[in-house]
Design an enzyme around this catalytic site. Structure first.
Site, PDB file in Angstrom:
ATOM      1  N   CYS A   1      -4.933   0.889   5.074  1.00  0.00           N
ATOM      2  CA  CYS A   1      -5.014   2.265   4.593  1.00  0.00           C
ATOM      3  C   CYS A   1      -6.081   2.413   3.518  1.00  0.00           C
ATOM      4  CB  CYS A   1      -3.656   2.777   4.120  1.00  0.00           C
ATOM      5  SG  CYS A   1      -2.630   1.585   3.321  1.00  0.00           S
TER       6      CYS A   1
ATOM      7  N   CYS B   1       3.572   0.489   0.575  1.00  0.00           N
ATOM      8  CA  CYS B   1       3.022   0.950  -0.707  1.00  0.00           C
ATOM      9  C   CYS B   1       3.791   0.316  -1.871  1.00  0.00           C
ATOM     10  CB  CYS B   1       3.116   2.468  -0.817  1.00  0.00           C
ATOM     11  SG  CYS B   1       2.167   3.327   0.442  1.00  0.00           S
TER      12      CYS B   1
END
Lengths: 128, 173
Positions: free
Chosen positions: A37, A106
């Site tokens: 990402c 994350c």
């Protein structure tokens, strides 16, 4: 995808954004990234003589969940000893922020950043 | 895997340096031939197969067209699968990425289109340098770790170039 209220809060009012002097012997810096990402996260801690984290700063380029995870991590690290900080788990971060499964990585990134910062500090002090 | 190699689908030899022009031409030919509309009157089972083939074709095309995805696929068919979600610790590179992102933020704040053009050229040069290194290293098992690092770096730059494109679109409006 809908973000949880806590993610939005940290995203809109991130705590402890900034930079500490990486050259300072009392500062540990963790730099980590998630290639898929493109997220880049810097997390820094300043440790006092008692071995307590007295300040923590972060800067994250990434999605709302990555920003919120690192913001929360700095909040939780302040006032903790290094050993306590190292016990912060990504699952606790993910739970607190109610991250959906696709955003769990994350919180993993934030945990890895904490560990990298602690390791950098210990390395500087000759503790490892 | 059961499915043919992405490269074979387009009559290409597996490799990092491929003819992107040929890839696009062949893709359009195959896409026409496998388009589900052509099977509108066919039995349901044939329609389903056509749909699956079209999806497989698109997936293969997307993978080969994009340099980091092609690189990752090449390593995978050589038995070295790189996980998608992973944390990398590549301090010098990440530090530079952070600086570039800070610069991009400034360019956005100043709506500096000329600056964005300069930024893009530098990014392109960095991408080409990485691709060149990867092309030279990926087939050498002794350089596997280096190849992996190069793929990861390519992935970061790919994301960054997407962000540059989005910024350009915003500034153009």
């Amino acid at each position: 995808m809908a973000y949880s209220e806590k993610v939005i809060d940290h995203y809109e009012n991130p705590r402890n954004v900034g930079k500490l002097n990486a050259e300072d012997p009392d500062v540990g810096t963790g730099m980590v990234g998630a290639p898929a990402c493109g997220d880049v996260m810097r997390l820094q801690i300043k440790v006092n003589e008692q071995g307590v984290i007295e300040d923590a700063k972060f800067k994250t380029y990434g999605c709302g969940s990555a920003i919120a995870s690192s913001s929360l991590a700095t909040e939780w690290m302040k006032g903790k000893t290094l050993d306590e900080a190292e016990l912060i788990k990504n699952t606790t971060i993910a739970e607190e922020l109610a991250l959906p499964p696709v955003k769990i990585h994350c919180s993993v990134l934030a945990e890895d950043a904490i560990k990298a910062a602690v390791r950098d500090y210990k390395h500087k002090k000759g503790l490892i | 895997m059961g499915t043919p190699c992405h490269f074979a689908l387009f009559d290409l030899q597996p490799g990092f340096r491929i003819d992107l022009e040929q890839l696009a031409v062949r893709y359009r030919e195959l896409a026409r031939a496998t388009h589900p509309d052509r099977f509108a009157d066919a039995p349901a089972s044939e329609q389903r197969i056509a749909l699956e083939r079209a999806a497989g074709l698109n997936e293969a095309y997307r993978t080969l067209k994009n340099a980091p995805q092609r690189a990752r696929y090449l390593l995978a068919i050589r038995g070295h699968e790189l996980p998608l979600e992973v944390t990398v610790q590549d301090p010098q590179f990440l530090l530079q990425q952070m600086q570039w992102r800070e610069e991009l933020e400034e360019l956005q704040d100043e709506a500096d289109l000329a600056g964005v053009a300069v930024f893009k050229r530098r990014l392109k040069a960095a991408q080409e340098a990485l691709e060149e290194s990867f092309a030279a290293s990926w087939e050498d098992p002794a350089q596997r770790e280096e190849s992996e690092r190069l793929v990861r770096r390519m992935q970061f730059l790919d994301k960054l170039s997407q962000e540059v494109r989005q910024l350009e679109e915003r500034l153009d409006d």
